[in-house]
Design an enzyme around this catalytic site. Structure first.
Site, PDB file in Angstrom:
ATOM      1  N   ASP A  64      35.917   3.739  -8.961  1.00  0.00           N
ATOM      2  CA  ASP A  64      37.233   3.944  -8.763  1.00  0.00           C
ATOM      3  C   ASP A  64      37.870   4.838  -9.942  1.00  0.00           C
ATOM      4  OD1 ASP A  64      40.025   4.113  -8.605  1.00  0.00           O
ATOM      5  OD2 ASP A  64      40.279   1.867  -8.625  1.00  0.00           O
ATOM      6  N   TYR A 157      51.241  15.937  -4.711  1.00  0.00           N
ATOM      7  CA  TYR A 157      49.985  16.716  -4.618  1.00  0.00           C
ATOM      8  C   TYR A 157      49.916  18.003  -5.225  1.00  0.00           C
ATOM      9  CZ  TYR A 157      45.679  18.790  -2.170  1.00  0.00           C
ATOM     10  OH  TYR A 157      44.807  19.323  -1.953  1.00  0.00           O
ATOM     11  N   LYS A 161      47.912  19.279  -8.519  1.00  0.00           N
ATOM     12  CA  LYS A 161      46.824  20.196  -8.230  1.00  0.00           C
ATOM     13  C   LYS A 161      47.166  21.354  -9.254  1.00  0.00           C
ATOM     14  CE  LYS A 161      43.837  18.839  -5.522  1.00  0.00           C
ATOM     15  NZ  LYS A 161      42.634  18.397  -5.800  1.00  0.00           N
TER      16      LYS A 161
END
Length: 253
Positions: A64, A157, A161
């Site tokens: 994980d 997101y 990124k």
């Protein structure tokens, strides 16, 4: 002679479409490959079996990556398996949920940032510590064209990124003296099974915009990563290689 003969690569998120292609391409070019997965054990195992059928070396390792200690353990398990060798890391593991900002919770934000950015930090730190003591290596982050062009529902997101791209540049600066090159690859829309049915409008808009007239393939991303990990890219570091069929070249006005 293949481009990556003698190398050992760790690919995170190797149970997904891009991750599977990465593992296969690295193996095709001569690297021994450690395939990381969290839940996609069966898929990663099938890819590893395919690599062995081709005469390569592969192992599947679970972790994980939102757990910093697990990231460091993953690197140790890779080097234990490979006899102390790790020359390439591809930070590919990521999640991409859709959630408008107005209703997003802090927990939803943290899940994406911890998975997509926190894992890059921890895995890079662990791998670079080993590489720096064993002659150097390469680290490649899988970012996204959304790092510079946000999409609705993807604020978490896109922000993560964008940070991944900057992390690669900062890491290239600090780890360069230790013989470690760090780059990022920013894919555009990559095809997968069922995508055209699940998101017909998005696929149509992409095809209308992209100069090369097609969606990306997972192998397109893998080819870019093989190049960056190979001697052909020996003087390339701190660079974001955009793999989007030219869609970024299209005017936005």
């Amino acid at each position: 002679m293949s481009l990556l003969d003698g190398q050992t690569a760790l690919v995170t998120g190797a149970g997904g479409g891009i991750g599977s292609a990465l593992a296969l391409r690295f193996a095709e070019e001569g690297a021994a490959v450690a395939l990381h997965c969290r839940t996609s054990v069966q898929t990663a195992g099938e890819v590893a079996a395919r690599i062995r059928e081709l005469g390569g070396e592969a192992v599947v390792l679970r972790a994980d990556l939102t757990d910093e200690a697990a990231c460091h353990r993953l690197v140790r398990e890779t080097t234990d398996w490979s006899g102390g060798r790790l020359t390439a890391l591809v930070n590919n593991a990521a999640v991409q949920p859709v959630q408008p900002l107005a209703g997003m919770t802090a927990a939803q934000w943290r899940t994406v940032v911890d998975t997509n950015l926190g894992s890059v930090f921890a895995c890079t730190q662990a791998a670079a510590a080993h590489m720096g003591e064993h002659g150097g290596g390469t680290i490649t982050h899988i970012a996204s064209v959304e790092a510079g062009r946000p999409a609705p529902g993807h604020a978490h997101y896109s922000a993560a990124k964008a940070a991944v791209v900057m992390h690669a540049r900062a890491a290239a600066l600090e780890y360069g003296p230790h013989g470690i090159r760090v780059n990022s690859v920013s894919p555009g829309l990559i095809d997968r099974e069922g995508l055209a049915q699940a998101w017909p409008d998005g696929v149509r808009r992409w095809l209308d915009a992209v100069p090369t007239g097609r969606l990306g393939r997972a192998r397109d991303v893998a080819d870019a990563c093989v190049f960056l990990a190979s001697p052909l890219a020996s003087w390339i570091t701190g660079h974001d290689l955009v793999v989007d069929g030219g869609v970024s070249a299209r005017p936005t006005w």
